[in-house]
Design a protein around this motif. Sequence first.
Motif, short mmCIF file in Angstrom:
data_model
loop_
_atom_site.label_atom_id
_atom_site.label_comp_id
_atom_site.label_asym_id
_atom_site.label_seq_id
_atom_site.Cartn_x
_atom_site.Cartn_y
_atom_site.Cartn_z
N THR A 73 -11.22 -100.72 -42.08
CA THR A 73 -12.23 -101.09 -43.08
C THR A 73 -11.82 -102.48 -42.36
OG1 THR A 73 -11.10 -100.10 -44.81
CG2 THR A 73 -13.11 -101.81 -44.37
N TYR A 74 -11.19 -103.39 -42.17
CA TYR A 74 -11.58 -105.13 -41.60
C TYR A 74 -12.82 -105.44 -39.95
CZ TYR A 74 -10.35 -109.20 -39.84
OH TYR A 74 -10.26 -110.31 -39.02
N ALA A 120 -12.73 -104.37 -50.40
CA ALA A 120 -11.42 -104.83 -50.74
C ALA A 120 -11.25 -103.73 -52.29
CB ALA A 120 -11.41 -106.43 -51.28
N VAL A 164 -6.80 -99.47 -44.13
CA VAL A 164 -6.91 -101.17 -44.58
C VAL A 164 -7.42 -101.88 -43.40
CG1 VAL A 164 -5.52 -103.11 -45.35
CG2 VAL A 164 -5.53 -101.39 -46.34
N LEU A 165 -6.38 -101.27 -42.41
CA LEU A 165 -6.73 -102.43 -40.87
C LEU A 165 -8.16 -101.28 -40.67
CD1 LEU A 165 -6.13 -103.84 -38.30
CD2 LEU A 165 -4.92 -102.16 -37.75
N HIS A 203 -15.93 -104.38 -41.26
CA HIS A 203 -16.49 -104.94 -40.81
C HIS A 203 -16.29 -106.56 -40.15
CE1 HIS A 203 -18.36 -107.42 -44.62
NE2 HIS A 203 -17.38 -108.58 -44.16
N THR A 204 -15.40 -106.81 -39.15
CA THR A 204 -15.66 -107.45 -38.85
C THR A 204 -15.80 -108.01 -37.34
OG1 THR A 204 -13.11 -108.03 -38.71
CG2 THR A 204 -14.06 -108.41 -40.65
N ASP A 262 -17.67 -108.30 -48.59
CA ASP A 262 -15.78 -107.82 -47.79
C ASP A 262 -14.63 -107.63 -49.36
OD1 ASP A 262 -16.79 -110.42 -49.33
OD2 ASP A 262 -15.18 -111.66 -48.37
#
Length: 1005
Positions: A565-566, A649, A562-563, A569-570, A645
Amino acid sequence: MSTRRASLYIRGSSLAKFHALLSGAAFFSALVVGCILHYKKIVKNDVAGWPEEWFPSVSATIGDWYPERNIFQLLIAINSGPRFILIAFGYLLNRQMFPLSTLPGFLSVVGVLRTLTCGGWVYITSSDNHDVHDVLMILYIVLNLPWMFGNIRLSRGRARRQRFWLSLLPMIYFFVQHKVYRVPGAYTRYAFFEWSLILFDILYDSVAIIDLGESGLEASTVHQCHLSRDSHLSATQPSDPGVSSVQSIKKSPEAHNRVETRPKVQSFRVIDLFVTYRPLLSFMSDLYFAYQAWTLLTGLPVTLFYFSIWKLALAGPEFSALATLSPLLLGFAPVQSFANSRVGRTALAGTAGVFGLGLWWVESMWIRLGAAIIGVFCTGIRWAVEWQADVGNGYHSVLFVLGFILSSLSKHLNHGNNPAWLIVDVASGRHVLILVLGFFALVELATRPESAFHASLAPTALDYLPSIPPKPWLFSSIALGALICSLHERLSDPSTLLAWSWSGFPTAGPHPHIHAPLTLLVQVLATLLALALSPPSPPTGSCTSSGLQKIPTHPLTFAIGVLSTYLLHTRTGWTGYAGGLVHAAFLTVITPLVLQNAGAAARSRGAGRVFGLAWAVWTVFLFVTTFTVAYAFVPGAWSFRERTDLVLAAQLALLAPSFSWRTLSVASTTALRPVPPLARRYIRASLALIAVAALVGPLRRSAPPTPVPVPAHARARILNAGIWAVHFGIDNAGRDSQRGMRDLFRDMDLDVVGLLETDLHRPVFGSRDLTRVAVEDLGYYVDIGPGPNKHTWGCVLLSKFPILKSHHHLLPSPEGELAPAIEAVIDVYGMNVTVIVAHNGQEETPLDRELQATELARIMSASYPDPLIFLGYVVTSPHAERPAPYDIMVRDGRVHDIDKDDLDRWCEYIFYRGLHRTAYARISRGSITDTELQVGQFAVPRYGKTTAEVAEADRYLRAWKEELPKEHWFPDAYYGDEHSGGVRGHFYHVFNTPLYYKLPPEPAL
């Protein structure tokens, strides 16, 4: 009721002899008659004629001229009856020998289809419809594969049936030499092997003479018959002796006795002189099919999307993606039985390869789309049965990852294109080599003995099953669909993660063309980790596992995913790419686990249900990930606008149940399944080779190394700049257009190029980097513009001059698709020149275009009076008043139009200031795209000089090209029109010549 003997009967062996003689007579009588009457006509083809070509092909012999065509078709028509009867004989004989097998019924269906396709290419000749004739011929050859190997298992004549395929390799080679390279004389050599194929085919079917002779089967005509095996079965006709007789099948008692004592036919085994290396050959074959499967899956979306981008709407071929739902057919027992058999596996792999890879040379995009559908359809079934059988053995789940990495590597080594895709032509493909490898892989698979590490697909072969309860199928199924889409979207090309994190110049992060191997290396390491976490052999006793073996299912692993992927993306630069690398490792490590969970669920709940839903999830994500940017022309797609996003998710949420959450009521596999030791050794070696190839491969060049970017006319201080909307890198024929673009850039000596519609890092575009060929062959600095996570169609800047700095803009787009722009400063002969590449909104969104023009004018005016070149897609007519973009950009941006008198424009524009414009050309699109290439030529003032005060009259002093030095001339070869002249379909149009301008007084050059 009395039994009457038939007054007429035909032995099965006699019927087989008649069939073989009639088949031979049909073909070879046509050959003799054709050579006598039309020799020079039937040896002539579209490349050459006599004497270069001196032996006719089968197609020309049987289909082009009277009377040989008619003689052949008449004899083939007569032969159809015996052919169908022989199929029935074969079914009855094999059914008696193998009463519990489904193979006789399957072979009878294949036999009928084989006969019908034979009739297809016989009666639809190459002169009638070349593509249909070729497709039916190929389908006939493909159907010979299950027909051959199925009968091998059932027939005494199996040893005589192996030579049929030996002529295929040279036949394919010479066909490519003729069709693609157009070598005179190649078709004659091809014809010899084509005729040998016909001969072997006839001899192949003639083996039925032996089988039917031993069986004693007869076709008899009776009024009342008694069909018996020791008087157990009987059939009667109506008592009226005048009723027409019917045919029946009988066996003599002697033949019956022979059949009863005949030993049971076992699975066919090839006597292998290299027994020691057979496991390695089996592994290489499986690895090839894993690569082929990923090639077909990644090639389908880019093949079908060709139609969508031309129509700019849902065009219908999008439903082709539903070919992945083929595992639903496994819900039917006959399909399941066939797919689990050796013959079924071979037939599915062969059909997928022949169609999905083998029809790359066909010109019709519709036929290539159909071929891609067939390839993916067969692949989906084959994958499903492999995953279902992988419950007690993790071999196939790791091989799935290995094939995926190999597919990604092949793209990395081939300028972003898989060399076996149907959109790739001979210039950038390696289809013949890959098909030859596929042929050997098929032979190995068809003749494979039970391997020490290869899990059999028979249910009884499972030697280990997990003792924990199987996971509910719904969670496992949707997790698999989300995983495949995640891999496909972000890792099917190693440069995609770099495109997500690219931020321009000066480079504050990795470069897409330099650091792409790092993505592959991380995937290799993650696969090695997954392999290390799987036990080398099935555990004894309870299904327990060590703590390390639970890493793939640990919630902390999911949190890391999850981290990462964040961050991907950002963030941009090295931070974003580092997150991408961890994300790649996360997806790779959990892939075997997710596959094994789905396989376990399929084992208990049915493969059709589990894998059918998984591919349905993949299909949904395929379109949703496209709608984040391509929503304007699809009803209802607006809700997905710029919501990558939420897509990410959702994918993570669907993967979550694959992990061991104590709070959830569902249980997951706590450890990876074992991978046999021998297979582990081969997998490690393959991963090491992939890592070496990823690092070393780009350094190897058959041509000179990548040239250092150097302007074409540095001594004359000339800058040639072009703008081109390249339609997503797919030309009018549905082929990759990189090389066609490169050739035009080279001929026009382009120093700066703005390219639009270039962000191809999505599954529907093939996840490609459109700049690789031009950069590596011609030498350019490149800024690839905003990445896929910025939701634009993309823009690119290529420059022979160093890019000092660049900034990526997302222009205001409240109503339509986001418009990208690159603002870059380049060092041109010591002078800083600003170059802007932009793609504005469509005609349907006037507010967007007004706001975008206003923002671009602001950006251009901010650098005034410095030299500037604007290369963009504006969508406005020349001199259009506000709120149209033209007046806003020219007046407020404080720039000049390349030629204000050119009133025949709508999309592409070149604006400039601070430079001497010396030439302007419009070159037709050829077959590359749907828009032209516009080129502006500029002379650059020396350092400290300016042209800001040059009057308009001085700027429009037109000239003949002969009035300027030759460095200013554009190539003469491009004079012409669509009927004659030009190069590769490109020519100067609108003005039919480049426009040249005199240098103004005292130009300070």
